[in-house]
Motif scaffolding. Structure first.
Motif, PDB file in Angstrom:
ATOM      1  N   ALA A   1      47.327  21.744  34.795  1.00 24.38           N
ATOM      2  CA  ALA A   1      48.535  21.730  34.437  1.00 24.38           C
ATOM      3  C   ALA A   1      49.831  22.347  35.483  1.00 24.38           C
ATOM      4  CB  ALA A   1      48.578  22.222  33.057  1.00 24.38           C
ATOM      5  N   ASP A   2      49.118  23.568  35.929  1.00 26.22           N
ATOM      6  CA  ASP A   2      50.090  24.350  36.803  1.00 26.22           C
ATOM      7  C   ASP A   2      49.575  24.185  38.305  1.00 26.22           C
ATOM      8  OD1 ASP A   2      52.358  25.931  36.863  1.00 26.22           O
ATOM      9  OD2 ASP A   2      50.872  27.656  37.122  1.00 26.22           O
TER      10      ASP A   2
ATOM     11  N   ARG B   1      46.811  24.820  48.294  1.00 24.75           N
ATOM     12  CA  ARG B   1      46.798  25.189  46.795  1.00 24.75           C
ATOM     13  C   ARG B   1      48.298  25.604  46.366  1.00 24.75           C
ATOM     14  NH1 ARG B   1      42.801  28.937  43.791  1.00 24.75           N
ATOM     15  NH2 ARG B   1      44.071  30.441  44.681  1.00 24.75           N
ATOM     16  N   TYR B   2      48.852  24.737  45.428  1.00 25.81           N
ATOM     17  CA  TYR B   2      50.393  24.858  45.359  1.00 25.81           C
ATOM     18  C   TYR B   2      50.210  25.160  43.789  1.00 25.81           C
ATOM     19  CZ  TYR B   2      55.175  24.098  44.584  1.00 25.81           C
ATOM     20  OH  TYR B   2      56.396  24.066  44.396  1.00 25.81           O
ATOM     21  N   GLN B   3      50.931  26.192  43.484  1.00 24.54           N
ATOM     22  CA  GLN B   3      51.239  26.845  42.026  1.00 24.54           C
ATOM     23  C   GLN B   3      52.575  26.312  41.644  1.00 24.54           C
ATOM     24  OE1 GLN B   3      48.725  28.800  41.060  1.00 24.54           O
ATOM     25  NE2 GLN B   3      49.148  28.891  38.940  1.00 24.54           N
ATOM     26  N   LEU B   4      52.672  25.604  40.578  1.00 24.62           N
ATOM     27  CA  LEU B   4      53.967  25.034  40.214  1.00 24.62           C
ATOM     28  C   LEU B   4      55.037  26.137  39.505  1.00 24.62           C
ATOM     29  CD1 LEU B   4      52.666  21.613  38.365  1.00 24.62           C
ATOM     30  CD2 LEU B   4      54.251  21.752  40.592  1.00 24.62           C
ATOM     31  N   SER B   5      54.173  27.057  38.774  1.00 20.12           N
ATOM     32  CA  SER B   5      55.149  27.842  37.842  1.00 20.12           C
ATOM     33  C   SER B   5      55.771  28.791  38.869  1.00 20.12           C
ATOM     34  CB  SER B   5      54.181  28.563  36.959  1.00 20.12           C
ATOM     35  OG  SER B   5      53.025  29.439  37.713  1.00 20.12           O
ATOM     36  N   ASN B   6      55.111  29.253  39.979  1.00 18.09           N
ATOM     37  CA  ASN B   6      55.708  30.003  41.091  1.00 18.09           C
ATOM     38  C   ASN B   6      56.084  29.587  42.380  1.00 18.09           C
ATOM     39  OD1 ASN B   6      53.495  30.270  42.001  1.00 18.09           O
ATOM     40  ND2 ASN B   6      52.631  32.286  41.381  1.00 18.09           N
TER      41      ASN B   6
ATOM     42  N   GLN C   1      57.821  32.908  49.069  1.00 19.42           N
ATOM     43  CA  GLN C   1      57.235  31.994  48.125  1.00 19.42           C
ATOM     44  C   GLN C   1      56.601  30.982  49.371  1.00 19.42           C
ATOM     45  OE1 GLN C   1      60.320  30.297  46.014  1.00 19.42           O
ATOM     46  NE2 GLN C   1      59.678  31.015  44.139  1.00 19.42           N
ATOM     47  N   SER C   2      56.769  30.850  50.470  1.00 19.07           N
ATOM     48  CA  SER C   2      56.232  30.012  51.497  1.00 19.07           C
ATOM     49  C   SER C   2      55.338  30.732  52.326  1.00 19.07           C
ATOM     50  CB  SER C   2      57.247  29.238  52.130  1.00 19.07           C
ATOM     51  OG  SER C   2      57.932  30.026  53.126  1.00 19.07           O
TER      52      SER C   2
END
Length: 702
Positions: free
Chosen positions: A386-387, A400-405, A170-171
Motif C-alpha cells: 500500500a505504501d 524503491r519508492y515510499q509513498l508516505s515520505n 527526500q531525493s
C-alpha cells in the motif's frame, strides 16, 4: 505564461479551481462543459498571447475533426459562463480576426503549491556551468528509448491533486542491497516482458530465441520444468503480457509494422488467440483489473499525438477512454495497480519540460491523488504494498519508492547486470529480466559492405563516437562523474584533445562544413560552439521545444524544428546576424542536403522538398521518433537510420536519383546511432553483441 499546474486562478470576481474542475462566482459553482473548461485553461496558460483556431483544434479537440463553428460555439459558452456578452467591450475573452482568442485580464495564481529545485544560479538562468579549456593533449588508449513504444497514455483529468516535488533530503539516493537469487529462465535470446501466475507455478514471457524477426510467447511450468511456445498470430514482437481470469488466460500486445493488436489467449482451450483491439500505431502496458473484469492499457492513435489510458471491458468488448489532456507532448508510461486495485500509479513524461513525474490516480473517481517530480527517468512502475512502489529507470536501475515520505532508494545489483523489465509476484518477490553489462566498443567498417576494418576501445568507454570532417579525427563524448566531456580523438597518435566540459548531458548534432562550429543539443535547447575561441552560446530559448538542427551546405545558417503549442515549425538561424526567422512549418525534421531538403512529418512520413519549397514528393519511408535515429550527410547523399523494434532501418537518399534505397538489418548487427565518414566509404557504430537475457528472482523487496 502559466507553465505549472497551480490549484486555483483568480479572474476578477471568478475563481477557477482546476483541482475541483469548477468555476466559482461568489462561492457558487458555475457548471462548465469539459471543452469549455479546457478552453479556459488553455487561454490562461497562453496569456497574454492569442490562441488560434488551429491551436484550439489541436490542444482541446486533440486534432479531431470538428468545425470552426463548433469551436466558436464553445467560446460563446465560455463567455456566457463569465457573463461576458458585450463583444464590443469584452471583460474576459477578446477576439481578433486571423489571430484567435486571448484573455483580457491577467489570471492571478492563488493557492499554488511550492516546488523546490536544485539548481545553481547559472542553471536558473538556463546556462549550463561550462568550463572551456585551453587545448591540451593527454594520452588515452539518446537516450535509451523510452521504451520501444514510449507508450503513450493518460492525459490528466481535471480533478483534485497535490504536486509534491522531492526535497533535496527526500531525493537522496540511498542504497538498499539486494543479492540476485534464483535464475528462472536462462535460455539464449532477448526477452521483452514477463508475467507470473498468482500461485507462482506458471511464468509467461516473450522472447526472440532464434534472433532476427522471430518473436514468440512462451509458458514455463516451474513445477515440471517444461517450457513450451504458445500459439500467436503473425507475431513480429510480443511486447507486453498479463495473466487474467484466475490465470486461465493470457492477454498480450503484438506489434506488426505500424499496427498494434491486443490478443487474448485461453490457456485451458486448444484455441487460437482472440483479437480484442486493433490499433493503428502504438499500445503500451496492459493491466488486468479483476474486480471489474477489464483491461487497462495506454495507447496512441498516431505518432506524435498524446496518448491516453483506455479500459477494455472483456464482457462487452467496449473500449472507454479514461483520461484526457489539453497539453501537448505528454507521454504516460509504466502503469501499475495498487494491491487493492483501487488506484493506478504511472509515470508521466512531459516532453516540453523534459521531466518525469509520478502520478497516483483513484480509478473510481478519476481523481489525481498525488503528483511527484522524480529525480530519475523512470519508465516502469510495480506496486508492491500500500505504501511502496518499485521504479525502473531508462538506465536499467531499480528504485524503491515510499509513498508516505517520498523516500527514493536504489535497489542495487552486483554491477554486472542491468534490469530491462520488472514484475512483482503475489508474495512480493521481485522478478526481473536482466541483461549482462558489456564493455562498449566501436567498429569501423567499410560501407556499404560493412567489412570490419578495426575496433576502437577506450579505458573509459565513450557513449558516443562520430567522424569529424577530418577523416583522421573523431569526436568523442563521455561522462566523468558529474561532468560530460567533448574530446577530439586523433586516430594516428591516439591522443585526446579536450574541448569542452559541461555539467549536463548533451548530444553532438553536427559540425559545420567549414569546420568552424559545432551544434549541440542540451536541455531541449540548441547551442552553438565556435571552435576558434571555444565560445558556447544558446541559439534557442528555454521556452522552445526543439527536435533537432542541421547546418546548411554553405555553413551560413542552421535549420531547426520546434514544437509550439502542438504545431511543428521550421526556423532558420542566421549565424553571422545571430537572428532567427520562420522558414516553413508542419515538419518535425527538415534537413538540407545538396540543393533540396528531406522533410519528415510529425507522423514519420518522409518527403523530398525542392529549394523553392513548392515541389513536395512523398517518399516510400516512414520513421519512428520515440526511438533512436541518426542523420548522416556526405556530399550529395543522405543516410538516415532508425531503430524499429529489433531492427535497424537504413534509408539512403541521393540528390541524383528521385527514389531511395532501403536496408533492414538486425539491430544486433548494426546500431542505428551510426556515423558515416566524410567520403562515405566507412561507417562507425557500436559493437552490439547478441542479447542473452535472463529472468531471475531478486528476492523480497519489503
Amino acid at each position: 505564461m502559466v507553465t505549472s499546474h497551480p490549484a486555483k486562478y483568480a479572474l476578477a470576481e471568478y475563481t477557477l479551481d482546476t483541482g475541483n474542475y469548477s468555476l466559482l462566482f461568489n462561492g457558487k459553482t458555475i457548471p462548465l462543459e469539459p471543452k469549455v473548461f479546457a478552453v479556459l485553461v488553455l487561454l490562461i496558460q497562453e496569456y497574454p498571447r492569442f490562441v488560434t483556431l488551429e491551436q484550439l483544434h489541436q490542444q482541446v479537440w486533440q486534432g479531431r475533426v470538428v468545425s470552426d463553428t463548433a469551436v466558436r460555439r464553445t467560446i460563446s459558452k465560455l463567455r456566457q459562463a463569465l457573463s461576458d456578452t458585450d463583444s464590443a467591450n469584452p471583460r474576459f475573452v477578446k477576439s481578433q480576426m486571423k489571430r484567435g482568442y486571448a484573455l483580457v485580464i491577467n489570471p492571478v495564481v492563488i493557492d499554488k503549491p511550492a516546488e523546490k529545485t536544485l539548481s545553481s544560479a547559472a542553471a536558473s538562468a538556463g546556462i549550463p556551468a561550462a568550463k572551456l579549456l585551453v587545448k591540451r593533449r593527454f594520452p588515452g588508449p539518446v537516450m535509451f528509448f523510452l521504451m520501444v513504444l514510449l507508450l503513450i497514455s493518460l492525459g490528466i483529468s481535471w480533478y483534485q491533486f497535490s504536486i509534491r516535488p522531492l526535497s533535496p533530503q527526500q531525493s537522496a539516493l540511498a542504497s538498499v542491497a539486494l543479492a540476485a537469487g534464483e535464475s528462472l529462465i536462462d535460455i539464449p535470446g532477448e526477452k521483452v516482458d514477463l508475467a507470473l501466475s498468482a500461485d507462482g507455478r506458471f511464468l509467461a514471457f516473450s522472447a526472440s530465441i532464434k534472433g532476427h524477426g522471430s518473436w514468440q510467447l512462451f509458458l514455463h511450468d516451474r513445477l515440471s520444468g517444461q517450457i513450451k511456445p504458445l500459439p500467436t498470430i503473425g507475431s513480429h514482437a510480443v511486447t507486453t503480457l498479463s495473466f487474467i481470469r484466475s490465470d486461465s488466460a493470457v492477454v498480450y500486445i503484438d506489434i506488426a509494422g505500424e499496427r498494434c493488436r491486443l490478443y487474448l489467449l485461453d490457456l485451458k482451450e486448444n484455441a487460437q488467440p482472440q483479437l480484442l483491439v486493433d490499433q493503428q500505431f502504438s499500445m503500451g502496458n496492459v493491466i488486468y483489473q479483476s474486480a471489474l473484469d477489464r483491461l487497462i492499457f495506454n495507447a496512441t492513435a498516431h505518432q506524435g499525438d498524446n496518448g491516453y489510458y483506455y479500459s477494455y471491458d472483456l464482457a462487452s468488448g467496449k473500449v472507454q477512454q479514461l483520461t484526457f489532456s489539453a497539453a501537448s507532448m505528454i507521454v504516460d508510461i509504466g502503469g501499475s495497480l495498487s494491491p487493492d486495485q483501487q488506484q493506478l500509479a504511472m509515470v508521466r513524461y512531459r516532453g516540453q519540460h523534459d521531466e518525469f513525474r509520478l502520478q497516483i490516480y483513484q480509478l473510481a473517481s478519476k481523481q489525481l491523488l498525488q503528483e511527484t517530480a522524480l529525480p530519475v527517468r523512470a519508465t516502469q512502475i510495480q506496486w508492491i504494498s500500500a505504501d511502496q512502489l518499485v521504479l525502473l529507470d531508462q538506465a536499467g536501475a531499480a528504485w524503491r519508492y515510499q509513498l508516505s515520505n517520498q523516500q527514493l532508494s536504489e535497489i542495487t545489483l552486483d554491477g554486472k547486470n542491468r534490469i530491462r523489465r520488472l514484475f512483482i509476484s503475489s508474495e512480493q518477490q521481485l522478478l526481473a529480466i536482466v541483461r549482462p553489462v558489456v564493455e562498449r566498443s566501436y567498429i569501423e567498417a567499410s560501407w556499404p559492405d560493412r567489412q570490419t576494418q578495426q575496433f576502437y576501445r577506450f579505458s573509459n568507454p565513450p557513449h558516443d563516437l562520430a567522424y569529424s570532417p577530418d577523416p583522421q579525427k573523431l569526436w568523442l563524448t563521455l561522462r566523468q562523474g558529474d561532468e560530460y566531456q567533448l574530446l577530439l580523438y586523433d586516430i594516428n597518435s591516439q591522443q585526446q584533445q579536450q574541448v569542452l566540459i559541461l555539467d549536463s548531458d548533451f548530444q553532438l548534432l553536427g559540425q559545420s562544413p567549414d569546420q568552424q562550429y559545432l551544434l549541440l543539443k542540451m536541455k531541449k535547447r540548441l547551442w552553438l560552439l565556435q571552435l576558434s575561441n571555444n565560445q558556447l552560446k544558446p541559439i534557442t530559448a528555454q521556452t522552445q521545444v526543439v527536435e533537432s538542427g542541421f547546418f546548411s551546405a554553405d555553413s551560413q545558417h542552421i535549420l531547426f524544428t520546434e514544437n509550439e503549442a502542438g504545431r511543428w515549425l521550421v526556423n532558420r538561424y542566421l549565424i553571422a546576424a545571430q537572428t532567427t526567422e520562420r522558414f516553413t512549418q508542419n515538419y518535425r525534421l527538415f534537413i538540407p542536403f545538396a540543393n533540396e531538403y528531406l522533410a519528415v512529418e510529425p507522423q514519420g512520413q518522409f518527403y523530398r522538398v525542392d529549394s523553392t519549397l513548392q515541389q513536395v514528393v512523398k517518399q516510400d519511408a516512414k520513421m519512428m521518433f520515440d526511438v533512436p535515429y541518426q542523420v548522416n550527410i556526405h556530399g550529395n547523399t543522405l543516410l538516415f537510420s532508425n531503430m524499429q523494434m529489433a531492427d535497424t532501418f537504413l534509408w539512403q537518399f541521393s540528390a541524383q536519383q528521385p527514389g531511395l534505397s532501403q536496408q533492414i538489418l538486425p539491430r544486433n548487427e548494426i546500431d542505428p546511432r551510426l556515423s558515416i565518414s566524410p567520403d562515405g566509404n566507412k561507417v562507425l557504430y557500436f559493437n552490439i553483441q547478441r542479447n542473452n537475457d535472463r529472468i531471475v528472482n531478486l528476492g523480497k523487496v519489503i
